[in-house]
Design a protein around this motif. Structure first.
Motif, PDB file in Angstrom:
ATOM      1  N   ILE A   1      12.171  17.010  23.031  1.00  0.00           N
ATOM      2  CA  ILE A   1      11.647  18.136  22.250  1.00  0.00           C
ATOM      3  C   ILE A   1      10.573  17.614  21.307  1.00  0.00           C
ATOM      4  O   ILE A   1      10.834  16.743  20.472  1.00  0.00           O
ATOM      5  CB  ILE A   1      12.774  18.808  21.440  1.00  0.00           C
ATOM      6  N   GLY A   2       9.363  18.137  21.445  1.00  0.00           N
ATOM      7  CA  GLY A   2       8.273  17.721  20.575  1.00  0.00           C
ATOM      8  C   GLY A   2       7.566  18.905  19.970  1.00  0.00           C
ATOM      9  O   GLY A   2       8.037  20.051  20.032  1.00  0.00           O
TER      10      GLY A   2
ATOM     11  N   MET B   1       0.855  -1.189   0.000  1.00  0.00           N
ATOM     12  CA  MET B   1       0.000   0.000   0.000  1.00  0.00           C
ATOM     13  C   MET B   1       0.888   1.234   0.000  1.00  0.00           C
ATOM     14  O   MET B   1       2.004   1.212   0.541  1.00  0.00           O
ATOM     15  CB  MET B   1      -0.928   0.015   1.231  1.00  0.00           C
ATOM     16  N   HIS B   2       0.367   2.295  -0.580  1.00  0.00           N
ATOM     17  CA  HIS B   2       1.114   3.537  -0.690  1.00  0.00           C
ATOM     18  C   HIS B   2       0.232   4.670  -0.192  1.00  0.00           C
ATOM     19  O   HIS B   2      -0.765   5.017  -0.824  1.00  0.00           O
ATOM     20  CB  HIS B   2       1.515   3.761  -2.158  1.00  0.00           C
ATOM     21  N   TYR B   3       0.597   5.230   0.963  1.00  0.00           N
ATOM     22  CA  TYR B   3      -0.115   6.373   1.536  1.00  0.00           C
ATOM     23  C   TYR B   3       0.741   7.626   1.391  1.00  0.00           C
ATOM     24  O   TYR B   3       1.974   7.575   1.533  1.00  0.00           O
ATOM     25  CB  TYR B   3      -0.404   6.156   3.019  1.00  0.00           C
ATOM     26  N   ARG B   4       0.099   8.747   1.139  1.00  0.00           N
ATOM     27  CA  ARG B   4       0.802  10.031   1.075  1.00  0.00           C
ATOM     28  C   ARG B   4       0.260  10.957   2.159  1.00  0.00           C
ATOM     29  O   ARG B   4      -0.951  11.166   2.262  1.00  0.00           O
ATOM     30  CB  ARG B   4       0.643  10.665  -0.302  1.00  0.00           C
ATOM     31  N   TYR B   5       1.176  11.527   2.947  1.00  0.00           N
ATOM     32  CA  TYR B   5       0.821  12.442   4.026  1.00  0.00           C
ATOM     33  C   TYR B   5       1.327  13.835   3.692  1.00  0.00           C
ATOM     34  O   TYR B   5       2.535  14.045   3.514  1.00  0.00           O
ATOM     35  CB  TYR B   5       1.418  11.961   5.351  1.00  0.00           C
ATOM     36  N   SER B   6       0.395  14.780   3.588  1.00  0.00           N
ATOM     37  CA  SER B   6       0.750  16.177   3.369  1.00  0.00           C
ATOM     38  C   SER B   6       0.792  16.857   4.731  1.00  0.00           C
ATOM     39  O   SER B   6      -0.224  16.920   5.441  1.00  0.00           O
ATOM     40  CB  SER B   6      -0.285  16.856   2.469  1.00  0.00           C
ATOM     41  N   LEU B   7       1.946  17.360   5.115  1.00  0.00           N
ATOM     42  CA  LEU B   7       2.158  17.844   6.476  1.00  0.00           C
ATOM     43  C   LEU B   7       1.632  19.269   6.658  1.00  0.00           C
ATOM     44  O   LEU B   7       1.589  20.067   5.721  1.00  0.00           O
ATOM     45  CB  LEU B   7       3.647  17.813   6.820  1.00  0.00           C
ATOM     46  N   GLN B   8       1.244  19.551   7.907  1.00  0.00           N
ATOM     47  CA  GLN B   8       0.922  20.920   8.272  1.00  0.00           C
ATOM     48  C   GLN B   8       2.173  21.782   8.101  1.00  0.00           C
ATOM     49  O   GLN B   8       3.287  21.371   8.458  1.00  0.00           O
ATOM     50  CB  GLN B   8       0.479  20.997   9.738  1.00  0.00           C
ATOM     51  N   GLU B   9       2.015  22.969   7.578  1.00  0.00           N
ATOM     52  CA  GLU B   9       3.141  23.886   7.467  1.00  0.00           C
ATOM     53  C   GLU B   9       3.130  24.851   8.661  1.00  0.00           C
ATOM     54  O   GLU B   9       2.075  25.208   9.177  1.00  0.00           O
ATOM     55  CB  GLU B   9       3.075  24.663   6.158  1.00  0.00           C
ATOM     56  N   GLY B  10       4.318  25.228   9.084  1.00  0.00           N
ATOM     57  CA  GLY B  10       4.424  26.177  10.187  1.00  0.00           C
ATOM     58  C   GLY B  10       4.380  25.551  11.565  1.00  0.00           C
ATOM     59  O   GLY B  10       4.321  26.266  12.568  1.00  0.00           O
ATOM     60  N   VAL B  11       4.435  24.224  11.648  1.00  0.00           N
ATOM     61  CA  VAL B  11       4.479  23.554  12.947  1.00  0.00           C
ATOM     62  C   VAL B  11       5.893  23.644  13.497  1.00  0.00           C
ATOM     63  O   VAL B  11       6.854  23.249  12.827  1.00  0.00           O
ATOM     64  CB  VAL B  11       4.058  22.074  12.824  1.00  0.00           C
ATOM     65  N   GLU B  12       6.041  24.152  14.699  1.00  0.00           N
ATOM     66  CA  GLU B  12       7.362  24.300  15.294  1.00  0.00           C
ATOM     67  C   GLU B  12       7.551  23.342  16.465  1.00  0.00           C
ATOM     68  O   GLU B  12       6.639  23.126  17.258  1.00  0.00           O
ATOM     69  CB  GLU B  12       7.586  25.735  15.780  1.00  0.00           C
ATOM     70  N   PHE B  13       8.757  22.791  16.544  1.00  0.00           N
ATOM     71  CA  PHE B  13       9.154  22.053  17.737  1.00  0.00           C
ATOM     72  C   PHE B  13       9.418  23.048  18.863  1.00  0.00           C
ATOM     73  O   PHE B  13       9.523  24.261  18.631  1.00  0.00           O
ATOM     74  CB  PHE B  13      10.416  21.235  17.454  1.00  0.00           C
ATOM     75  N   HIS B  14       9.546  22.533  20.057  1.00  0.00           N
ATOM     76  CA  HIS B  14       9.745  23.396  21.222  1.00  0.00           C
ATOM     77  C   HIS B  14      11.054  24.178  21.156  1.00  0.00           C
ATOM     78  O   HIS B  14      11.202  25.187  21.837  1.00  0.00           O
ATOM     79  CB  HIS B  14       9.705  22.564  22.513  1.00  0.00           C
ATOM     80  N   ASN B  15      12.017  23.715  20.329  1.00  0.00           N
ATOM     81  CA  ASN B  15      13.284  24.440  20.191  1.00  0.00           C
ATOM     82  C   ASN B  15      13.256  25.446  19.045  1.00  0.00           C
ATOM     83  O   ASN B  15      14.267  26.063  18.733  1.00  0.00           O
ATOM     84  CB  ASN B  15      14.445  23.463  20.000  1.00  0.00           C
ATOM     85  N   GLY B  16      12.102  25.602  18.378  1.00  0.00           N
ATOM     86  CA  GLY B  16      11.965  26.568  17.299  1.00  0.00           C
ATOM     87  C   GLY B  16      12.151  25.996  15.913  1.00  0.00           C
ATOM     88  O   GLY B  16      11.850  26.675  14.916  1.00  0.00           O
ATOM     89  N   ASP B  17      12.648  24.753  15.783  1.00  0.00           N
ATOM     90  CA  ASP B  17      12.784  24.125  14.469  1.00  0.00           C
ATOM     91  C   ASP B  17      11.404  23.885  13.863  1.00  0.00           C
ATOM     92  O   ASP B  17      10.469  23.491  14.568  1.00  0.00           O
ATOM     93  CB  ASP B  17      13.503  22.775  14.575  1.00  0.00           C
ATOM     94  N   GLU B  18      11.279  24.093  12.550  1.00  0.00           N
ATOM     95  CA  GLU B  18      10.026  23.780  11.884  1.00  0.00           C
ATOM     96  C   GLU B  18       9.981  22.295  11.563  1.00  0.00           C
ATOM     97  O   GLU B  18      10.979  21.704  11.130  1.00  0.00           O
ATOM     98  CB  GLU B  18       9.867  24.583  10.593  1.00  0.00           C
ATOM     99  N   MET B  19       8.833  21.672  11.778  1.00  0.00           N
ATOM    100  CA  MET B  19       8.650  20.267  11.439  1.00  0.00           C
ATOM    101  C   MET B  19       8.505  20.130   9.927  1.00  0.00           C
ATOM    102  O   MET B  19       7.695  20.806   9.303  1.00  0.00           O
ATOM    103  CB  MET B  19       7.408  19.699  12.117  1.00  0.00           C
ATOM    104  N   THR B  20       9.302  19.222   9.355  1.00  0.00           N
ATOM    105  CA  THR B  20       9.235  18.944   7.929  1.00  0.00           C
ATOM    106  C   THR B  20       9.242  17.442   7.710  1.00  0.00           C
ATOM    107  O   THR B  20       9.317  16.649   8.664  1.00  0.00           O
ATOM    108  CB  THR B  20      10.415  19.577   7.177  1.00  0.00           C
ATOM    109  N   ALA B  21       9.213  17.065   6.442  1.00  0.00           N
ATOM    110  CA  ALA B  21       9.241  15.642   6.092  1.00  0.00           C
ATOM    111  C   ALA B  21      10.510  14.971   6.610  1.00  0.00           C
ATOM    112  O   ALA B  21      10.506  13.776   6.930  1.00  0.00           O
ATOM    113  CB  ALA B  21       9.135  15.477   4.578  1.00  0.00           C
TER     114      ALA B  21
END
Length: 666
Positions: free
Chosen positions: A476-477, A379-399
């Motif tokens: 850090i989450g 099976m092949h699932y594709r997840y489009s991530l929320q943009e602008g989500v930041e970790f507690h250290n300020g890093d943006e969450m990406t793929a």
């Protein structure tokens, strides 16, 4: 650490020295995603030697009376009483001489999850947390892949049963036809009743108790998610708040009060803040303040995008695991009969046997990526991530963070239940991740994204399993709360994040599926949580009565009625995915005889356990399937119960008949 309690609500702390005075070093109360839903009882010190010295199954000169050692964790008084009741029932037949060994929780978990435990001939009792999926009520206990993992404790390995469980979950047919899936699970339940490798005794009624300062609280069916669900769950419009001036009752959103610190008590130490390298309930509860997943569930088990803004199934193919042969690497096997590699084995070729072969074919992580890129997957699932989500250290969450997290799950405690379905995760672009299943999987929509997303930069700097403040690595989450303070075996504190991404976007903007009230807040309203680690049941109860904490869970069932009758407290309860079970040492004579296992099963007084030990806070397990998993776990639950219940009834006469048959042959 002396502190104060001011009734104004502006400062809500407790006298830790008072609360912690009788705390021992007991560990988690259960296993999560395989964790238990019950509380802890006495001081947890245990009296088991842990040296395995009991013969566990020898009957002296004759088979009967058979000497049997039952084992249980000491820090759960309800469970200990349950085992005592079973042992007494066995003794009354005069076919058994029983001995009960108890251990402090951490010692006990390490003991029963040791693959060599299956050779001792002991009968362990433990509790697990299932899921919304029926497989967690059969696969975890019985699938050969879970030997020494979570939680096939006594080495159950039955190829026919493995095939039955796999056929109910895997393959294009059941992935596309829920009715067929349910029919195949009925075959599993009937097979288990016939072989009786384990005995599920009862399904837990998850309970918690709060003072009336806590408003908006609702029960979540899995203990490890209880507080994270209550603090903020827009999928059910669930929000919890503190109001120390108005008693909780029929609270509404219009009554909501922001701010304050909620003090709760948990029944075990937080053994790890590292999600894939821990499996106990309390650790997962603690982690859920900090970390989030790609998707979320409501109380009915429906799935909603979360860190993923959306997701879709792009393709399903009709292959089995032999399709990966051309991509597999060949590795040697060890003297112990396991593949000799330090890498995560994604798939082992079904036709190879490491116990017999000098070499076996295995699919390793790089091999899996190559296979997926070539179009070989289930099976092949594709997840489009929320943009602008930041970790507690300020890093943006990406793929990159999502893919790094899947890699971090390799060779972890949760690897067996992650890579039973996941083939690989691949970064498509900065905000898109493709996740592949090995073969078509009826549970893929829930299981494939079943990770807590971690920070790739942090993972690159630490060793696996060391994401923990005790290792000088503050977790850090992306969650609504940030790590504040932790004192091992004493307390844990989190504070509300100033930059939580849902609050920044607004709940209606962040979640296209949200159709709730405009009055529902955009994030949690409580400023922080103080989590007191109090293994002793009576100490937690006393702390709640003395106003030193606001809420706790898993109290001894004998105390719940007292809280329920008081106007100062509210007892919440719901039948959960938690269940208790004992497991028979099937690889040790005479437990290889199913008649012996069935006989003991008929000596388990399920109704008496629920009524006399649990005071009604539970439901006898007449089948192996709880209410929350019935939808996809049986074609007709009433018919299943009519068929299976007689095999689980307390029936000393039938037990004696079976034992007499065995005695006559020996």
């Amino acid at each position: 650490m002396p502190s104060r309690h001011e009734d104004s609500g502006e400062s809500r702390t407790i006298n830790r020295r008072n609360v912690l005075s009788t705390i021992g070093a007991a560990g988690a109360v259960g296993l999560a995603g395989c964790g238990d839903q019950s509380g802890s009882g006495d001081d947890g010190s245990g009296n088991g030697s842990g040296d395995g010295s009991s013969d566990g199954g020898s009957g002296g000169d004759g088979l009967f009376p058979l000497q049997v050692q039952l084992e249980v964790n000491a820090d759960n008084s309800d469970r200990v009483q349950m085992v005592e009741l079973i042992a007494e029932s066995m003794e009354q037949t005069e076919y058994f001489e029983t001995e009960i060994e108890t251990y402090e929780w951490n010692t006990y978990v390490g003991r029963v999850l040791d693959p060599e435990y299956q050779d001792n001939g002991f009968i362990p009792c433990i509790g697990l947390s299932g899921t919304f999926n029926p497989e967690s009520f059969c696969n975890a206990l019985h699938h050969s892949d879970n030997i020494g993992a979570c939680c096939n404790l006594n080495g159950i390995s039955d190829s026919e049963l493995d095939e039955l469980m796999d056929s109910a979950r895997y393959g294009q047919e059941v992935a596309q036809d829920n009715a067929l899936r349910a029919e195949r699970y009925d075959e599993v339940w009937n097979y288990l009743a016939e072989e009786r490798y384990s005995s599920i005794t009862h399904f837990d009624l998850e309970t918690s108790v709060s003072n009336t300062d806590v408003h908006g609280f609702e029960m979540w069916p899995f203990q490890e998610g209880m507080y994270s669900y209550n603090m903020f769950a827009p999928q059910d419009e669930q929000i919890m708040w503190i109001d120390r001036d108005t008693a909780a009752g029929d609270s509404e959103l219009s009554d909501l009060v922001e701010g304050g610190t909620l003090s709760i008590a948990v029944g075990a130490n937080i053994e790890s803040f590292d999600p894939p390298h821990s499996s106990d309930t309390t650790s997962t509860l603690a982690q859920n303040f900090l970390f989030e997943s790609l998707v979320a569930n409501d109380t009915e088990g429906n799935i909603y995008p979360w860190l993923a803004e959306s997701y879709e199934l792009l393709d399903t193919t009709d292959i089995d695991r032999t399709a990966y042969a051309d991509y597999m690497s060949t590795v040697e096997t060890t003297e112990e009969g396991v593949p000799d590699t330090d890498e995560q084995i994604i798939i082992q070729h079904p036709e190879d046997n490491p116990a017999e072969d000098d070499e076996v074919r295995v699919l390793l992580p790089d091999d899996a990526v190559e296979a997926a890129e070539d179009g070989t997957y289930g099976m092949h699932y594709r997840y489009s991530l929320q943009e602008g989500v930041e970790f507690h250290n300020g890093d943006e969450m990406t793929a990159e963070d999502v893919v790094a997290t899947y890699e971090y799950y390799e060779n972890s405690q949760l690897a067996p239940q992650t890579f039973d379905s996941v083939l690989t995760a691949v970064e498509v672009d900065e905000y898109t991740v493709d996740v592949y299943a090995q073969i078509a999987d009826a549970e893929a929509e829930r299981e494939l994204p079943g990770i807590l997303v971690l920070n790739a930069n942090q993972l690159a700097e630490i060793e696996k399993g060391s994401l923990d403040p005790r290792e000088d690595n503050v977790p850090i989450g992306t969650g609504p709360y940030e790590f504040a303070e932790f004192e091992d075996e004493q307390y844990y504190e989190v504070t509300k994040s100033d930059n939580y991404w849902v609050e920044q976007q607004g709940v209606a903007e962040a979640f296209s599926w949200f159709d709730g009230s405009d009055a529902f807040p955009d994030g949690p309203v409580i400023d922080g949580f103080e989590v007191e680690i109090v293994p002793d049941d009576s100490t937690r109860s006393g702390a709640l009565q003395n106003g030193e904490i606001d809420s706790t869970y898993g109290l001894n069932s004998s105390t719940l009625d007292d809280f329920d009758s008081s106007e100062d407290y509210i007892v919440y309860g719901v039948e959960t995915g938690g269940y208790e079970y004992i497991q028979y040492p099937v690889n040790v004579e005479p437990f290889d005889d199913p008649r012996l296992r069935k006989a003991i099963n008929h000596l388990i007084p399920r109704q008496a356990i629920v009524e006399n030990v649990l005071n009604g806070y539970g439901r006898p397990a007449w089948t192996d399937l709880p209410e929350l998993a019935q939808g996809s776990g049986t074609a007709d639950y009433d018919a299943l119960e009519d068929e299976i219940r007689p095999t689980n009834e307390y029936d000393p006469e039938r037990a004696a008949e079976l034992l007499e048959e065995i005695a006559a042959e020996n």
